[in-house]
Design a protein around this motif. Structure first.
Motif, mmCIF file in Angstrom:
data_model
loop_
_atom_site.group_PDB
_atom_site.id
_atom_site.type_symbol
_atom_site.label_atom_id
_atom_site.label_comp_id
_atom_site.label_asym_id
_atom_site.label_seq_id
_atom_site.Cartn_x
_atom_site.Cartn_y
_atom_site.Cartn_z
ATOM 1 N N ARG A 200 -10.259 -10.521 -7.530
ATOM 2 C CA ARG A 200 -11.548 -9.873 -7.198
ATOM 3 C C ARG A 200 -11.216 -8.743 -6.394
ATOM 4 O O ARG A 200 -12.012 -7.836 -6.482
ATOM 5 N N GLU A 201 -10.108 -8.570 -5.939
ATOM 6 C CA GLU A 201 -9.480 -7.377 -5.069
ATOM 7 C C GLU A 201 -9.330 -6.320 -6.214
ATOM 8 O O GLU A 201 -9.798 -5.193 -5.975
ATOM 9 N N ARG A 202 -8.919 -6.738 -7.484
ATOM 10 C CA ARG A 202 -8.777 -5.796 -8.455
ATOM 11 C C ARG A 202 -10.141 -5.258 -8.912
ATOM 12 O O ARG A 202 -10.143 -4.094 -9.171
ATOM 13 N N GLN A 203 -10.854 -6.262 -9.266
ATOM 14 C CA GLN A 203 -12.397 -5.988 -9.811
ATOM 15 C C GLN A 203 -12.994 -4.868 -8.853
ATOM 16 O O GLN A 203 -13.610 -4.029 -9.138
ATOM 17 N N GLU A 204 -12.866 -5.326 -7.504
ATOM 18 C CA GLU A 204 -13.426 -4.259 -6.568
ATOM 19 C C GLU A 204 -12.969 -3.085 -6.492
ATOM 20 O O GLU A 204 -13.624 -1.980 -6.495
ATOM 21 N N LEU A 205 -11.432 -2.987 -6.643
ATOM 22 C CA LEU A 205 -10.991 -1.484 -6.676
ATOM 23 C C LEU A 205 -11.395 -0.778 -7.728
ATOM 24 O O LEU A 205 -11.590 0.640 -7.857
ATOM 25 N N ASP A 206 -11.439 -1.472 -8.930
ATOM 26 C CA ASP A 206 -11.637 -1.105 -10.126
ATOM 27 C C ASP A 206 -13.267 -0.295 -10.056
ATOM 28 O O ASP A 206 -13.309 1.047 -10.350
ATOM 29 N N GLY B 127 7.771 4.277 -15.261
ATOM 30 C CA GLY B 127 6.823 3.740 -14.377
ATOM 31 C C GLY B 127 6.768 4.002 -12.567
ATOM 32 O O GLY B 127 7.818 4.607 -12.145
ATOM 33 N N TYR B 128 6.151 3.473 -12.030
ATOM 34 C CA TYR B 128 5.916 3.520 -10.516
ATOM 35 C C TYR B 128 6.086 2.279 -10.154
ATOM 36 O O TYR B 128 5.873 1.191 -10.406
ATOM 37 N N GLY B 129 6.702 2.437 -8.855
ATOM 38 C CA GLY B 129 6.835 1.098 -8.030
ATOM 39 C C GLY B 129 7.834 0.122 -8.342
ATOM 40 O O GLY B 129 8.123 -0.871 -7.605
ATOM 41 N N HIS B 130 8.810 0.311 -9.265
ATOM 42 C CA HIS B 130 9.871 -0.612 -9.664
ATOM 43 C C HIS B 130 10.735 -0.653 -8.669
ATOM 44 O O HIS B 130 11.598 -1.619 -8.401
ATOM 45 N N ASP B 131 10.962 0.221 -7.883
ATOM 46 C CA ASP B 131 11.935 0.467 -6.797
ATOM 47 C C ASP B 131 11.707 -0.466 -5.745
ATOM 48 O O ASP B 131 12.430 -1.141 -5.020
ATOM 49 N N ARG B 132 10.231 -0.819 -5.450
ATOM 50 C CA ARG B 132 9.659 -1.525 -4.431
ATOM 51 C C ARG B 132 9.571 -3.031 -5.029
ATOM 52 O O ARG B 132 9.145 -3.815 -4.171
ATOM 53 N N GLY B 133 9.644 -3.243 -6.420
ATOM 54 C CA GLY B 133 9.549 -4.659 -6.687
ATOM 55 C C GLY B 133 8.196 -4.811 -6.966
ATOM 56 O O GLY B 133 7.653 -5.938 -6.771
ATOM 57 N N ASP B 134 7.338 -3.898 -6.838
ATOM 58 C CA ASP B 134 5.776 -3.988 -6.644
ATOM 59 C C ASP B 134 5.312 -4.540 -8.197
ATOM 60 O O ASP B 134 4.963 -3.585 -8.966
ATOM 61 N N ARG B 135 4.761 -5.636 -8.425
ATOM 62 C CA ARG B 135 4.257 -6.205 -9.438
ATOM 63 C C ARG B 135 3.054 -5.376 -10.107
ATOM 64 O O ARG B 135 2.545 -5.166 -11.067
ATOM 65 N N TYR B 136 2.149 -5.225 -8.944
ATOM 66 C CA TYR B 136 0.837 -4.586 -9.159
ATOM 67 C C TYR B 136 0.937 -3.021 -9.983
ATOM 68 O O TYR B 136 0.241 -2.840 -10.990
ATOM 69 N N GLU B 137 1.723 -2.410 -9.552
ATOM 70 C CA GLU B 137 2.096 -1.004 -10.169
ATOM 71 C C GLU B 137 2.479 -1.071 -11.705
ATOM 72 O O GLU B 137 2.445 -0.046 -12.354
ATOM 73 N N ARG B 138 2.925 -2.225 -12.236
ATOM 74 C CA ARG B 138 3.717 -2.345 -13.420
ATOM 75 C C ARG B 138 2.497 -2.551 -14.524
ATOM 76 O O ARG B 138 2.465 -3.335 -15.353
ATOM 77 N N ASN B 139 1.475 -1.697 -14.669
ATOM 78 C CA ASN B 139 0.226 -1.508 -15.534
ATOM 79 C C ASN B 139 -0.294 -3.126 -15.774
ATOM 80 O O ASN B 139 0.123 -3.940 -16.884
ATOM 81 N N HIS B 140 -0.748 -3.591 -15.115
ATOM 82 C CA HIS B 140 -1.303 -5.108 -15.129
ATOM 83 C C HIS B 140 -2.621 -5.067 -16.011
ATOM 84 O O HIS B 140 -3.822 -4.602 -15.799
ATOM 85 N N ARG B 141 -2.053 -5.312 -17.120
ATOM 86 C CA ARG B 141 -3.410 -5.466 -18.291
ATOM 87 C C ARG B 141 -4.056 -4.290 -18.380
ATOM 88 O O ARG B 141 -5.330 -4.340 -18.188
ATOM 89 N N ARG C 222 -3.669 -1.540 1.340
ATOM 90 C CA ARG C 222 -3.906 -2.588 2.296
ATOM 91 C C ARG C 222 -3.944 -4.030 1.421
ATOM 92 O O ARG C 222 -3.553 -5.078 1.928
ATOM 93 N N TYR C 223 -4.793 -3.956 0.190
ATOM 94 C CA TYR C 223 -4.937 -4.954 -0.340
ATOM 95 C C TYR C 223 -3.701 -5.561 -1.154
ATOM 96 O O TYR C 223 -3.348 -6.728 -1.172
ATOM 97 N N GLN C 224 -2.832 -4.636 -1.476
ATOM 98 C CA GLN C 224 -1.471 -4.886 -1.855
ATOM 99 C C GLN C 224 -0.351 -5.719 -1.140
ATOM 100 O O GLN C 224 0.541 -6.583 -1.748
ATOM 101 N N ARG C 225 -0.538 -5.467 0.193
ATOM 102 C CA ARG C 225 0.278 -6.190 1.312
ATOM 103 C C ARG C 225 0.195 -7.706 0.924
ATOM 104 O O ARG C 225 1.451 -8.325 1.242
ATOM 105 N N GLY C 226 -0.806 -8.251 0.405
ATOM 106 C CA GLY C 226 -0.727 -9.611 0.655
ATOM 107 C C GLY C 226 -0.735 -10.263 -1.079
ATOM 108 O O GLY C 226 -0.883 -11.292 -1.342
ATOM 109 N N GLY C 227 -0.685 -9.182 -1.844
ATOM 110 C CA GLY C 227 -0.755 -9.497 -3.170
ATOM 111 C C GLY C 227 -2.344 -9.372 -3.760
ATOM 112 O O GLY C 227 -2.902 -9.850 -3.015
ATOM 113 N N LEU C 228 -2.321 -8.541 -4.797
ATOM 114 C CA LEU C 228 -3.917 -8.429 -5.352
ATOM 115 C C LEU C 228 -4.369 -9.532 -6.152
ATOM 116 O O LEU C 228 -3.869 -10.237 -6.819
ATOM 117 N N SER C 229 -5.660 -10.075 -5.513
ATOM 118 C CA SER C 229 -6.350 -10.922 -6.320
ATOM 119 C C SER C 229 -7.266 -10.541 -7.617
ATOM 120 O O SER C 229 -7.282 -9.200 -7.475
#
Length: 124
Positions: free
Chosen positions: A96-102, A27-41, A87-94
């Motif tokens: 609503r942000e996920r819906q907007e990006l999608d 997967g992507y982002g595991h080195d950064r510890g980025d939870r968003y990159e880990r196929n969220h639902r 930019r959204y990821q810096r503060g953690g994706l909410s």
């Protein structure tokens, strides 16, 4: 005679076990510890969505469905969307942000599809 047949069989078994392990995706982002990159639902990572859209643009240029100008504009929109997503990821994706990006990724995907099919005076 039996040993000659046994050696290739053992090599085949060893190779069949090693190939699936080598093809494992981490997967992507595991080195950064980025939870968003880990196929969220079922959410595709940034890199995967960007790759898919960029590939569709490249194919459109190669087969004449997209002009250079259309491709440049679509890539510019894609880059803007990726910057917004980071930019959204810096503060953690909410949620609503996920819906907007999608929604924006879907809209860009529709734009790519439309531009590839609109013909723009080209014959094919």
């Amino acid at each position: 005679m039996f040993k000659k047949a046994l050696i290739p069989a053992i090599a085949l078994v060893a190779a069949s076990v090693a190939v699936p392990a080598a093809a494992q995706s981490y997967g992507y982002g595991h080195d950064r510890g980025d939870r968003y990159e880990r196929n969220h639902r079922g959410w595709q990572p940034i890199a995967q969505r960007k790759f898919n859209l960029d590939r569709r643009i490249d194919v459109g240029i190669r087969n004449g469905q997209l002009s250079r100008r259309e491709a440049t504009r679509l890539r510019y929109e894609l880059d803007r969307l990726v910057r917004l997503e980071y930019r959204y990821q810096r503060g953690g994706l909410s949620w609503r942000e996920r819906q907007e990006l999608d929604r924006r990724y879907d809209q860009l995907s529709r734009q790519v599809r439309h531009e590839r099919r609109d013909r723009d005076g080209r014959r094919w």
